[in-house]
Each structure stands twice: as structure tokens, then as C-alpha cells.
Design an enzyme around this catalytic site. Sequence first.
Site, PDB file in Angstrom:
ATOM      1  N   HIS A   1      25.095  20.261  18.349  1.00  0.00           N
ATOM      2  CA  HIS A   1      26.095  19.864  17.361  1.00  0.00           C
ATOM      3  C   HIS A   1      26.056  20.771  16.135  1.00  0.00           C
ATOM      4  CE1 HIS A   1      26.973  16.177  19.548  1.00  0.00           C
ATOM      5  NE2 HIS A   1      28.003  16.021  18.739  1.00  0.00           N
TER       6      HIS A   1
ATOM      7  N   LYS B   1      23.935   5.817  22.180  1.00  0.00           N
ATOM      8  CA  LYS B   1      23.333   4.486  22.046  1.00  0.00           C
ATOM      9  C   LYS B   1      23.213   4.106  20.586  1.00  0.00           C
ATOM     10  CE  LYS B   1      18.462   5.941  22.376  1.00  0.00           C
ATOM     11  NZ  LYS B   1      17.269   5.582  21.639  1.00  0.00           N
TER      12      LYS B   1
HETATM   13  S1  SF4 Z   1      13.978   4.215  26.216  1.00  0.00           S
HETATM   14 FE1  SF4 Z   1      12.530   4.878  24.664  1.00  0.00          FE
HETATM   15  S2  SF4 Z   1      12.104   6.999  25.150  1.00  0.00           S
HETATM   16 FE2  SF4 Z   1      14.004   6.433  26.190  1.00  0.00          FE
HETATM   17  S3  SF4 Z   1      15.670   6.961  24.796  1.00  0.00           S
HETATM   18 FE3  SF4 Z   1      15.111   4.842  24.386  1.00  0.00          FE
HETATM   19  S4  SF4 Z   1      13.624   4.977  22.714  1.00  0.00           S
HETATM   20 FE4  SF4 Z   1      13.768   6.999  23.631  1.00  0.00          FE
END
Ligand code: SF4
Lengths: 270, 159
Positions: free
Chosen positions: B24, B85
Site C-alpha cells: 500500500h 478483518k
Molecule cells: S489468527 Fe492470530 S496469527 Fe492469524 S491473523 Fe489472526 S491474530 Fe494473526
Amino acid sequence: MNLKKLKKQVQELTAKANFSLGSDVSGLLAKAYRLEKNKRAKNALKQIIDNADIAKKERVAICQDTGLPLIFIEAGKKITISNDLVEAIKQGVEDGYRKNFLRRSIVDPLKRGRSSYRGAIVHLDFTPKVSGLKITVFPKGFGSENKTRLKMFDPTADFTEIEQFIVESVQLAGAQACPPFLVGVGIGGTSDTALLLAKKALIEKANILNSTEKKILKKINMLKIGPMGLGGPTTCLSVKIRTQDTHIAGLPVGVNISCHALRRATLQIL
Amino acid sequence: MKYLKVGDEILFSGVIYTARDQAHQRLVKLKKIPFDLEGEVIYYCGPSATPKGKVIGACGPTTSSRMDKFVEPLLKKGLVGMIGKGGRSKSVRQLIKKYKALYLVAPSGCGALLAQKVISKKIVCFKDLGPEAVYRLEVEDFPLIVAIDSFGRSIYEDL
Ligand code: SF4
């Protein structure tokens, strides 16, 4: 000790840590799935459980963030620690990452640039009460690591203030750190000790909690963040607290959060 | 796309481009981006290395809010969707509304499951960044939830 063999064992240990969850964590996930009523949250938990099954079966990383590898070495009474021994363990971890197509996620903190596999962090403890050598590989993902908190409380602080700090830390982590979480808390020592204790707390069996830990877990689950931040009662699966003596003037508290992909594997030698 | 509303669960089939922090930073500085962003979707993801015989390694989403500061210039270049996320800032939510874009979340920490939904992977640019390079992924039935819709409605609180 046969260092070549040790290196190979650590290499496989590294793969195991990245490809499979411990039975304590997978048990907690299965239980949460059974109890979850919120439809979206239940579906998210199902995806998490399916993901772990696929990873184990296909030997693919549970999460693409294969973490910054932490190595905890506990040397018992009969173990002599040498540079060569530590180097063999570090090399085993590095080989484990490279040969199993895990992600190279380690960079210079300021220059950034090209990432590498080299730079696992080693913690060494001498444990005269046991005899052998115990090695734990703990790939710590950074989505959750970024949510770490430390607070230096007054020595006269009430324990409810500490509880509040822990709950608030989880609230701040929110959906970004891949809930449901497993929370490690370190109390005592110096500032750095408190955070290290918090990390070590995450290595302990996550499904055996004392009454204080259970009480805090309940409070955290009232936050209703839920799997993927989609709501419901499953915000946190476990809270583990470790303590160590501290100074009369202080009360350090460290909170280290793990995502649902709490990956660590231990090897016991001798 | 404008018919999708916040909270909708979809299975997406099509093309997405991976890009995370370093990519980015470069993309917003470049006068001409090495691929056409018009109508495209960016996936905040840095996959693991690809095991032998597989299309891709684990490839789940990374935390979106770290990319918040880079969103506007890319929307201006025609970007219509972002996948990641966690929540976003208020300003990103407003930008999504302004540009009639979408923000979706993929199951976080489910990189092994998502890898099975990827049919092809091709490097596009910034190869030197390794896992942080831009890859073109063709996906089938990629499970997503609409987290911010084109009306600026969000399932998460603003960060
Ligand atoms: S599950 Fe844990 S290691 Fe995987 S992206 Fe999420 S915070 Fe990061």
C-alpha cells in the site's frame, strides 16, 4: 546430546506448532461451538474448527501469519547449556519454517524491507526441580500481539482494578485480534517480567482455570465481542494468570492476548 | 454490488488482488499503478509460502485498520472493494459511502480453509516484498460478510 538429531526434532516440532492446535485449545473451541446460539457466531466457530482440521490434514499453516517464533528452553538439573545447543535449536526452528513453507515474517524494525526466517527469540530458564530439557516453540501472531498492554499499578491497588484493566484490554483488542481469544496475564516482577509472564501463561494448559481466572473469563465474555467480532457470548476461551514476586513500591501487570489460533508445541527430552 | 447490505453473507467468485502494509505504501506513491484498479477488489493478505503441489499457502485476512490511511487514493483510482478483518475508522466508513464501495470481512485466522478456495495465484508486482507482494488471486466460493455497505452502514463500531 546429539545436536543433529535435536535440530531435526525441533524442525518437526515447529511444523507441529504451525499445523495443529493443542488438544486444550481445540477442546475449548469445540465446547464453544456446542454452546453458541448466535447463528453467525456459530458459523464463524465452525469455520475456525474446519480450518484447524484442514491445516492438520493437509499440513498447511493454520494461519498465514506464522508469527514471530518464540522458543522457550527449560533446562533441568542434568542439562548443560552451550552455545551449540541453543544454535541447533534456533536452526531447527528456522529449517522448520523454510522446509514447511511457513511465512517469512521477520524484518529489521526500522528499515523493514525484505523479510526473513531468521530471528527467533529465545528465552532460557533453568529449572532445577526437573531433570530433562523442555523445548516449546510458540509462533506468536501479530494481529493479537499488537494488542499487548502493560500497566504499573500502585502496590495498594485493589484487585478489582487489575480485573478491570484485563477486561478493558480485551475490549480494546476487539474484532481485529481474531477472537475468540485466550488471554495471558503476568503479575509481578519488573515491567518486562510481567509481560514475559503473560506470554508464559499462554503456554500453560488453557482448559484448567482457577476461580479467579474463571471469574475474569466470565466478565470478558460479557463484552459480547464474539467470534470475528460478530457478537455472542464467545469472546474469550481462557484466562491464565502467572505471578512472581515484585518490589514493595510496585505492581506491574502485563496482558498478552492470543487469537483463537494459539499455537505452541512442546518437546520433552530425557 | 450496491444491492449488498451490511451483514450479508456471500460466497464470492472472481478475482482479488492481495496487498498489505508495504504494498500500500508503494501503491499510493506511484503515479501509475502496475495494474488496473478500476472495478477491482483488494484483499489485505500476506500468504504463507506455497507448499509443493498446492495453489497457495494459508491466506487469511490481516488487520484492515492498518491500511485505513491508504484507502482514499485507491478509491480514487477506481477500487470498489476491500477485504480484511476487524473494524475501520469513521473516515474510511464515510469514504466507502462517498465512493459507493464495499468493505467485507473474511473468516479471520482461517488461512488453511481459505487457501482451498483459491484456484490460481499470479504475482503482479513488488516481488521483492515476498509475502507482502501483490498477487492476483482467482477465487471460488470465498466466504465473506459485508462489514460496511455502500450506504456507510457498518457491523462494527468505528475505530
Ligand atoms: S489468527 Fe492470530 S496469527 Fe492469524 S491473523 Fe489472526 S491474530 Fe494473526
